[in-house]
Design a protein around this motif. Structure first.
Motif, short mmCIF file in Angstrom:
data_model
loop_
_atom_site.label_atom_id
_atom_site.label_comp_id
_atom_site.label_asym_id
_atom_site.label_seq_id
_atom_site.Cartn_x
_atom_site.Cartn_y
_atom_site.Cartn_z
N UNK A 1 59.97 106.21 46.64
CA UNK A 1 60.51 105.48 47.79
C UNK A 1 59.96 105.96 49.12
N UNK A 2 59.58 107.25 49.19
CA UNK A 2 59.16 107.83 50.47
C UNK A 2 57.79 108.49 50.33
N UNK A 3 56.75 107.69 50.10
CA UNK A 3 55.41 108.24 49.85
C UNK A 3 54.82 109.00 51.04
N UNK A 4 55.33 108.75 52.24
CA UNK A 4 54.78 109.40 53.43
C UNK A 4 55.60 110.61 53.87
N UNK A 5 56.58 110.99 53.06
CA UNK A 5 57.46 112.09 53.46
C UNK A 5 56.95 113.46 53.04
N UNK A 6 55.81 113.50 52.36
CA UNK A 6 55.24 114.78 51.94
C UNK A 6 56.04 115.47 50.86
N UNK A 7 56.70 114.69 50.01
CA UNK A 7 57.54 115.26 48.96
C UNK A 7 56.72 115.55 47.72
N UNK B 1 70.22 114.49 56.79
CA UNK B 1 68.93 115.16 56.97
C UNK B 1 67.82 114.23 56.53
N UNK B 2 66.60 114.72 56.57
CA UNK B 2 65.44 113.92 56.19
C UNK B 2 65.52 113.51 54.72
N UNK B 3 64.85 112.41 54.40
CA UNK B 3 64.90 111.91 53.04
C UNK B 3 64.36 112.93 52.04
N UNK B 4 65.14 113.15 50.99
CA UNK B 4 64.74 114.00 49.87
C UNK B 4 65.74 113.72 48.75
N UNK B 5 65.53 114.36 47.62
CA UNK B 5 66.43 114.14 46.48
C UNK B 5 67.83 114.68 46.76
N UNK C 1 70.08 102.77 54.57
CA UNK C 1 70.16 104.23 54.57
C UNK C 1 69.33 104.77 55.73
N UNK C 2 69.97 105.45 56.65
CA UNK C 2 69.27 106.05 57.78
C UNK C 2 69.17 107.54 57.59
N UNK C 3 67.95 108.06 57.66
CA UNK C 3 67.80 109.49 57.51
C UNK C 3 68.23 110.19 58.79
N UNK D 1 57.44 118.16 41.69
CA UNK D 1 57.99 119.35 41.04
C UNK D 1 59.14 119.95 41.85
N UNK D 2 58.94 120.01 43.16
CA UNK D 2 59.98 120.54 44.03
C UNK D 2 61.23 119.67 43.98
N UNK D 3 61.03 118.36 44.02
CA UNK D 3 62.16 117.45 43.98
C UNK D 3 62.90 117.54 42.65
N UNK D 4 62.17 117.71 41.57
CA UNK D 4 62.81 117.83 40.25
C UNK D 4 63.68 119.09 40.18
N UNK D 5 63.14 120.21 40.66
CA UNK D 5 63.89 121.46 40.61
C UNK D 5 65.09 121.42 41.55
#
Length: 338
Positions: free
Chosen positions: A268-274, A49-53, A76-78, A277-281
């Motif tokens: 690593x993915x500043x343009x992914x809209x991450x 899936x798309x890049x995320x934690x 790494x390919x998303x 706080x969401x990534x931490x949880x």
């Protein structure tokens, strides 16, 4: 999250794995670090899936040079709606893909020579999410409720009901987009989703939710699994061992510091809209899904013969006939020195 992608991928598989290979170019890659001359062998890990934690352990392995130290350059390919996992692995474009037992079984039924070589998520992440005012604590609570879900996920709900003796006709399925809004607006009483997705989104908004993990009620299906072809197992075993060794180190580091994994993902993915706080949880809630007594005893991505048998039984309810030969533990045995 992957559950928004699952049946899109099934549709693509239904059109034929070979024909879908052309979609691979839609994926966005993150090259592994190449600043060390020792990284002479190239390999690609196709994410689901798309890049995320969700893939934070892989990012840590790349950032800390653990693949490079083993002489491997890993890209790494998303994944995403237009980047299914299985075609690039079949085509040899990717050495390893991150998939799930049901997708792999479906691909093998079409003739793909896949083996599952690692199981990242020890528990399937599907949950029934509800609000405290009307919680779903056990499957029987679903009777008389309206559940919001993609209609393509009906086999998942049917399997849960079969496993627990629940009358599915007593549940009203309301087709919804992948959003918590129908639950918050009172349009449905619960949602079928991932533990690490919509419940996290609600928590970030300050909304408390109740989640019933389907894996705790018989829905045994390995998720976030690593797949490789039989040819790669025969001809690129050293590369598979090196790649999986980096994954093990990366995910162990993730477990030790989920906040660091979340921060690295956002960096690593500043343009992914991450959102940090969401990534931490999400990272925190993912830990109990990915680690277990089995991994504590044997190492990350391990599985037991008993869990394979339970997967086979769940897959049968989903209409897929497989046997234990779909799983191959030989790479992990080398990685963990077994």
């Amino acid at each position: 999250m992957n559950d928004r992608l699952l049946f899109t991928r099934r549709t693509l598989l239904g059109a034929g794995l070979v024909g879908a290979v052309g979609l691979v170019g839609a994926a966005c890659g993150v090259p592994g670090r190449t600043d060390d001359a020792a990284a002479t062998r190239a390999a690609t890990l196709q994410l689901s899936w798309l890049h995320s934690v969700q893939f934070g352990g892989s990012y840590l392995a790349s950032d800390r040079g653990w693949w490079r130290d083993a002489g491997l350059q890993v890209d790494l390919l998303q994944g995403g709606p237009n980047a299914p996992v299985e075609p690039p692995v079949v085509a040899g474009t990717a050495l390893v893909g991150v998939s799930a037992a049901d997708y792999t079984a479906a691909a093998v039924a079409e003739g793909a020579p896949f083996k599952i070589i690692g199981v990242a998520m020890q528990k399937n992440p599907f949950v029934i999410a509800s609000l405290p005012e009307r919680p779903v604590n056990v499957p029987a609570d679903l009777e008389g409720m309206r559940i919001g879900m993609a209609t393509a996920n009906t086999p998942v709900l049917e399997t849960l009901c079969t496993l627990n003796g629940v009358d599915i006709d007593a549940i009203e399925v309301v087709p919804t987009q992948y959003s918590a809004q129908p639950l918050l607006a009172g349009e449905v009483d619960c949602l079928l989703c991932w533990e690490t997705d919509l419940p996290v989104a609600m928590a970030v908004q300050g909304v408390e939710s109740v989640t019933m993990l389907m894996a705790d009620h018989g829905y045994e299906l390995h998720s976030q699994t690593y797949i490789a072809t039989e040819q790669s197992l025969a001809e690129r075993r050293d590369d598979l061992v090196a790649l999986m060794s980096g994954e093990v180190r990366g995910w162990d580091a993730y477990r030790d510091d989920t906040d660091a994994a979340a921060a690295l993902t956002v960096e690593m993915f500043p343009d992914a809209g991450l959102d940090l706080q969401t990534q931490q949880l999400q990272a925190e809630r993912q830990v109990p899904l990915m680690f277990s007594e089995t991994t504590d005893r044997n190492g990350f991505a391990w599985w037991t013969d008993e869990s394979v048998q339970r997967n086979i039984e769940t897959l049968a309810l989903l209409g897929q006939d497989v046997d234990a030969s779909l799983w191959d533990r030989s790479i992990l045995e080398q990685v963990h020195g077994g």
